[in-house]
Write a protein that holds these residues in place. Structure first.
Motif, PDB file in Angstrom:
ATOM      1  N   ASP A  34       0.827  -1.201   0.000  1.00 27.15           N
ATOM      2  CA  ASP A  34       0.000   0.000   0.000  1.00 27.15           C
ATOM      3  C   ASP A  34       0.868   1.260   0.000  1.00 27.15           C
ATOM      4  O   ASP A  34       2.033   1.241   0.431  1.00 27.15           O
ATOM      5  CB  ASP A  34      -0.909   0.002   1.236  1.00 27.15           C
ATOM      6  CG  ASP A  34      -2.088   0.952   1.099  1.00 27.15           C
ATOM      7  OD1 ASP A  34      -3.107   0.529   0.514  1.00 27.15           O
ATOM      8  OD2 ASP A  34      -1.975   2.092   1.568  1.00 27.15           O
ATOM      9  N   LEU A  35       0.290   2.360  -0.470  1.00 27.07           N
ATOM     10  CA  LEU A  35       1.021   3.631  -0.510  1.00 27.07           C
ATOM     11  C   LEU A  35       1.105   4.303   0.857  1.00 27.07           C
ATOM     12  O   LEU A  35       1.912   5.210   1.053  1.00 27.07           O
ATOM     13  CB  LEU A  35       0.352   4.579  -1.510  1.00 27.07           C
ATOM     14  CG  LEU A  35       0.363   4.111  -2.971  1.00 27.07           C
ATOM     15  CD1 LEU A  35      -0.394   5.111  -3.844  1.00 27.07           C
ATOM     16  CD2 LEU A  35       1.796   3.949  -3.464  1.00 27.07           C
ATOM     17  N   SER A  36       0.285   3.865   1.794  1.00 34.55           N
ATOM     18  CA  SER A  36       0.272   4.476   3.122  1.00 34.55           C
ATOM     19  C   SER A  36       1.192   3.701   4.072  1.00 34.55           C
ATOM     20  O   SER A  36       0.943   2.525   4.360  1.00 34.55           O
ATOM     21  CB  SER A  36      -1.161   4.479   3.680  1.00 34.55           C
ATOM     22  OG  SER A  36      -1.158   4.787   5.053  1.00 34.55           O
ATOM     23  N   PRO A  37       2.265   4.308   4.583  1.00 36.65           N
ATOM     24  CA  PRO A  37       3.173   3.610   5.510  1.00 36.65           C
ATOM     25  C   PRO A  37       2.481   3.015   6.731  1.00 36.65           C
ATOM     26  O   PRO A  37       2.793   1.870   7.099  1.00 36.65           O
ATOM     27  CB  PRO A  37       4.187   4.691   5.893  1.00 36.65           C
ATOM     28  CG  PRO A  37       4.216   5.608   4.720  1.00 36.65           C
ATOM     29  CD  PRO A  37       2.790   5.646   4.222  1.00 36.65           C
ATOM     30  N   CYS A  97      15.728  -9.653   0.613  1.00 41.09           N
ATOM     31  CA  CYS A  97      17.035  -9.502  -0.045  1.00 41.09           C
ATOM     32  C   CYS A  97      17.256  -8.106  -0.625  1.00 41.09           C
ATOM     33  O   CYS A  97      18.357  -7.804  -1.094  1.00 41.09           O
ATOM     34  CB  CYS A  97      17.184 -10.550  -1.144  1.00 41.09           C
ATOM     35  SG  CYS A  97      17.229 -12.251  -0.511  1.00 41.09           S
ATOM     36  N   ASP A  98      16.248  -7.266  -0.590  1.00 40.08           N
ATOM     37  CA  ASP A  98      16.366  -5.888  -1.098  1.00 40.08           C
ATOM     38  C   ASP A  98      17.069  -5.027  -0.045  1.00 40.08           C
ATOM     39  O   ASP A  98      16.533  -4.795   1.038  1.00 40.08           O
ATOM     40  CB  ASP A  98      14.973  -5.328  -1.388  1.00 40.08           C
ATOM     41  CG  ASP A  98      15.010  -3.914  -1.941  1.00 40.08           C
ATOM     42  OD1 ASP A  98      16.099  -3.296  -1.955  1.00 40.08           O
ATOM     43  OD2 ASP A  98      13.941  -3.411  -2.344  1.00 40.08           O
ATOM     44  N   PRO A  99      18.284  -4.551  -0.308  1.00 37.21           N
ATOM     45  CA  PRO A  99      19.036  -3.799   0.705  1.00 37.21           C
ATOM     46  C   PRO A  99      18.442  -2.447   1.051  1.00 37.21           C
ATOM     47  O   PRO A  99      18.899  -1.787   1.983  1.00 37.21           O
ATOM     48  CB  PRO A  99      20.426  -3.646   0.075  1.00 37.21           C
ATOM     49  CG  PRO A  99      20.190  -3.761  -1.391  1.00 37.21           C
ATOM     50  CD  PRO A  99      19.037  -4.696  -1.557  1.00 37.21           C
ATOM     51  N   GLN A 100      17.416  -2.024   0.324  1.00 39.41           N
ATOM     52  CA  GLN A 100      16.781  -0.736   0.588  1.00 39.41           C
ATOM     53  C   GLN A 100      15.396  -0.871   1.214  1.00 39.41           C
ATOM     54  O   GLN A 100      14.747   0.137   1.497  1.00 39.41           O
ATOM     55  CB  GLN A 100      16.659   0.066  -0.732  1.00 39.41           C
ATOM     56  CG  GLN A 100      17.966   0.247  -1.490  1.00 39.41           C
ATOM     57  CD  GLN A 100      18.984   1.035  -0.694  1.00 39.41           C
ATOM     58  OE1 GLN A 100      18.629   1.950   0.041  1.00 39.41           O
ATOM     59  NE2 GLN A 100      20.257   0.678  -0.831  1.00 39.41           N
ATOM     60  N   TYR A 101      14.932  -2.098   1.436  1.00 40.35           N
ATOM     61  CA  TYR A 101      13.551  -2.284   1.890  1.00 40.35           C
ATOM     62  C   TYR A 101      13.441  -1.974   3.378  1.00 40.35           C
ATOM     63  O   TYR A 101      14.087  -2.626   4.208  1.00 40.35           O
ATOM     64  CB  TYR A 101      13.083  -3.702   1.599  1.00 40.35           C
ATOM     65  CG  TYR A 101      11.584  -3.872   1.710  1.00 40.35           C
ATOM     66  CD1 TYR A 101      10.730  -3.184   0.863  1.00 40.35           C
ATOM     67  CD2 TYR A 101      11.025  -4.699   2.682  1.00 40.35           C
ATOM     68  CE1 TYR A 101       9.353  -3.325   0.954  1.00 40.35           C
ATOM     69  CE2 TYR A 101       9.641  -4.846   2.777  1.00 40.35           C
ATOM     70  CZ  TYR A 101       8.818  -4.156   1.921  1.00 40.35           C
ATOM     71  OH  TYR A 101       7.455  -4.276   2.017  1.00 40.35           O
ATOM     72  N   ILE A 102      12.622  -0.983   3.720  1.00 35.51           N
ATOM     73  CA  ILE A 102      12.604  -0.493   5.103  1.00 35.51           C
ATOM     74  C   ILE A 102      11.830  -1.396   6.057  1.00 35.51           C
ATOM     75  O   ILE A 102      11.961  -1.260   7.273  1.00 35.51           O
ATOM     76  CB  ILE A 102      12.054   0.951   5.172  1.00 35.51           C
ATOM     77  CG1 ILE A 102      10.598   1.000   4.707  1.00 35.51           C
ATOM     78  CG2 ILE A 102      12.922   1.894   4.364  1.00 35.51           C
ATOM     79  CD1 ILE A 102       9.954   2.374   4.903  1.00 35.51           C
ATOM     80  N   TYR A 103      11.049  -2.327   5.514  1.00 37.85           N
ATOM     81  CA  TYR A 103      10.292  -3.238   6.382  1.00 37.85           C
ATOM     82  C   TYR A 103      10.936  -4.629   6.417  1.00 37.85           C
ATOM     83  O   TYR A 103      10.289  -5.621   6.746  1.00 37.85           O
ATOM     84  CB  TYR A 103       8.841  -3.353   5.898  1.00 37.85           C
ATOM     85  CG  TYR A 103       8.124  -2.028   5.818  1.00 37.85           C
ATOM     86  CD1 TYR A 103       7.681  -1.389   6.965  1.00 37.85           C
ATOM     87  CD2 TYR A 103       7.916  -1.399   4.593  1.00 37.85           C
ATOM     88  CE1 TYR A 103       7.027  -0.162   6.900  1.00 37.85           C
ATOM     89  CE2 TYR A 103       7.265  -0.174   4.511  1.00 37.85           C
ATOM     90  CZ  TYR A 103       6.824   0.443   5.675  1.00 37.85           C
ATOM     91  OH  TYR A 103       6.181   1.658   5.601  1.00 37.85           O
ATOM     92  N   ALA A 104      12.224  -4.693   6.106  1.00 36.33           N
ATOM     93  CA  ALA A 104      12.904  -5.986   6.005  1.00 36.33           C
ATOM     94  C   ALA A 104      12.919  -6.749   7.330  1.00 36.33           C
ATOM     95  O   ALA A 104      12.906  -7.983   7.337  1.00 36.33           O
ATOM     96  CB  ALA A 104      14.330  -5.794   5.493  1.00 36.33           C
ATOM     97  N   ASP A 105      12.949  -6.045   8.460  1.00 35.54           N
ATOM     98  CA  ASP A 105      12.947  -6.749   9.743  1.00 35.54           C
ATOM     99  C   ASP A 105      11.640  -7.518   9.955  1.00 35.54           C
ATOM    100  O   ASP A 105      11.641  -8.646  10.466  1.00 35.54           O
ATOM    101  CB  ASP A 105      13.168  -5.771  10.896  1.00 35.54           C
ATOM    102  CG  ASP A 105      14.638  -5.450  11.109  1.00 35.54           C
ATOM    103  OD1 ASP A 105      15.476  -6.329  10.835  1.00 35.54           O
ATOM    104  OD2 ASP A 105      14.943  -4.330  11.548  1.00 35.54           O
ATOM    105  N   SER A 106      10.523  -6.914   9.571  1.00 35.54           N
ATOM    106  CA  SER A 106       9.243  -7.606   9.685  1.00 35.54           C
ATOM    107  C   SER A 106       9.201  -8.812   8.752  1.00 35.54           C
ATOM    108  O   SER A 106       8.709  -9.885   9.127  1.00 35.54           O
ATOM    109  CB  SER A 106       8.087  -6.660   9.355  1.00 35.54           C
ATOM    110  OG  SER A 106       7.990  -5.618  10.310  1.00 35.54           O
ATOM    111  N   VAL A 107       9.724  -8.648   7.551  1.00 40.89           N
ATOM    112  CA  VAL A 107       9.771  -9.752   6.594  1.00 40.89           C
ATOM    113  C   VAL A 107      10.626 -10.888   7.148  1.00 40.89           C
ATOM    114  O   VAL A 107      10.257 -12.069   7.087  1.00 40.89           O
ATOM    115  CB  VAL A 107      10.332  -9.260   5.247  1.00 40.89           C
ATOM    116  CG1 VAL A 107      10.557 -10.427   4.296  1.00 40.89           C
ATOM    117  CG2 VAL A 107       9.394  -8.244   4.607  1.00 40.89           C
ATOM    118  N   CYS A 108      11.781 -10.526   7.717  1.00 43.85           N
ATOM    119  CA  CYS A 108      12.699 -11.523   8.265  1.00 43.85           C
ATOM    120  C   CYS A 108      12.044 -12.299   9.406  1.00 43.85           C
ATOM    121  O   CYS A 108      12.168 -13.530   9.498  1.00 43.85           O
ATOM    122  CB  CYS A 108      13.973 -10.825   8.745  1.00 43.85           C
ATOM    123  SG  CYS A 108      15.322 -11.945   9.122  1.00 43.85           S
TER     124      CYS A 108
END
Length: 377
Positions: free
Chosen positions: A75-78, A116-127
């Motif tokens: 979504d476009l809304s953070p 694996c995207d080094p710029q993805y700001i929600y990577a911790d939640s994904v992990c």
């Protein structure tokens, strides 16, 4: 529409979501066209439902809801994205939801790509979500299959690159690796001798950064020690595993000259203020690594020659956690005891009769205070 009226309607619907006629109406509050403030309010109610096992089960039974939640992570809304991930993390924390989640064909490819995207700001939640999904052996196999060798290799690169994503700590990569190596295929990848993989993980056994990452890596090494045919290689010059297991367990005790000569070079003359691993769970896993290595003749010989007994003897005097003490004493008994009888040299291949196994289990439970002494008769 008025936000207050929309929110009240969403609240009423979420309480009766099991009614098919209301489910579609509720999902309309989460559609891309819905205003972000309305979506956030509707997600807030779903988030509340997702914190309990019955709530998570009810959400899995709603047609289209899980797919909608995954869609909302784009979504476009953070705030909408953040809440969607919170719900997914809650859902993945319950093994009962895993099959329903994995029924979404795009779930694992999407999560892996974003991790694996080094710029993805929600990577911790994904992990965290991937770590949760890989805890059970069956669903772990699905995660490992979706990763493929290239993805697994990327996970290892990320684990050994603390600054891989400036917006995320990615500490749960450690537990994710641990989960993946519960499977033989995962262990084989880590222990592939054509790659320098396990060697890159060793420094993290005494890295004083994240306890979560460190614990996951130690757990990975423990899992690898189940591959008894690799013990000689792990303890040999190519990997030299033993000092990386013993150093976190060592304190600043003084040893006699004769004892010091027995110790591995990395364990000699440690400073008086040398701190042991502070986390008891990690100390126990390190000891379990030693216990598994003691299962083979080569392992017992290297541990005895390397002074493992001296380190464990000092640890036993220092340790205050009962379960860690028990684990420590079991390894000490193997190191100071006689060699097993012919045909039983590899303790991991010895078949224990069921009645003996049950008796040993009862004795362990009695030691832990789970049972009263007379219950183990």
């Amino acid at each position: 529409m008025c936000l207050e009226k929309d929110s009240q309607r969403a609240a009423n619907l979420v309480r009766n979501l099991m009614e098919p006629s209301l489910c579609c109406e509720f999902l309309s509050f989460l559609s891309p066209e819905t205003r972000p403030d309305v979506k956030s309010k509707a997600l807030d109610y779903v988030l509340g439902v997702s914190v309990t096992p019955p709530g998570r089960k009810s959400l899995c039974d709603l047609p289209g809801l899980l797919q909608t939640l995954l869609d909302l992570t784009s979504d476009l809304s953070p705030p909408v994205v953040q809440d969607s991930y919170r719900i997914l993390v809650n859902m993945t924390s319950d093994p009962c939801t895993h099959l329903a989640l994995l029924d979404i064909p795009t779930l694992l490819p999407t999560l892996i790509s974003r991790l694996c995207d080094p710029q993805y700001i929600y990577a911790d939640s994904v992990c965290t979500a991937l770590c949760n999904l890989s805890r059970e052996a069956d669903t772990c196999r699905s995660v490992l299959s979706a990763l493929k060798p290239s993805g697994f290799n990327q996970i290892l690169e990320m684990t050994c690159s603390p600054k891989y994503n400036p917006a995320a700590t990615l500490d749960y990569l450690g537990p994710l690796l641990c989960n993946l190596t519960q499977l033989a295929e995962g262990r084989d990848f880590i222990l592939d001798r054509t790659r320098c993989v396990v060697q890159r993980l060793l420094p993290y056994t005494h890295n004083q950064g994240s306890v979560v990452r460190r614990g996951g890596i130690v757990g990975t090494l423990r899992n690898c020690c189940f591959n008894h045919r690799d013990h000689a290689w792990l303890l040999g010059g190519e990997v030299d595993l033993l000092p990386f297991l013993l150093l976190p367990l060592a304190g600043g005790e003084e040893y006699t000259e004769e004892e010091t000569e027995i110790l591995l070079p990395d364990l000699q003359y440690l400073p008086e203020d040398k701190q042991r691993e502070l986390d008891p769970d990690i100390r126990k896993m390190l000891i379990e690594c030693l216990q598994l290595l003691c299962a083979t003749p080569d392992g017992r010989r290297v541990l005895k020659d390397g002074g493992a007994y001296l380190i464990l003897r000092s640890l036993d005097s220092w340790e205050t956690q009962a379960d860690v003490t028990r684990a420590c004493q079991k390894v000490i008994q193997v190191l100071i005891g006689d060699e097993p009888a012919p045909g039983m040299e590899n303790l991991l291949e010895v078949t224990v009769p069921p009645e003996v196994e049950e008796k040993l289990k009862l004795l362990d439970e009695e030691e832990e205070g789970v049972l009263e002494p007379n219950d183990a008769s």
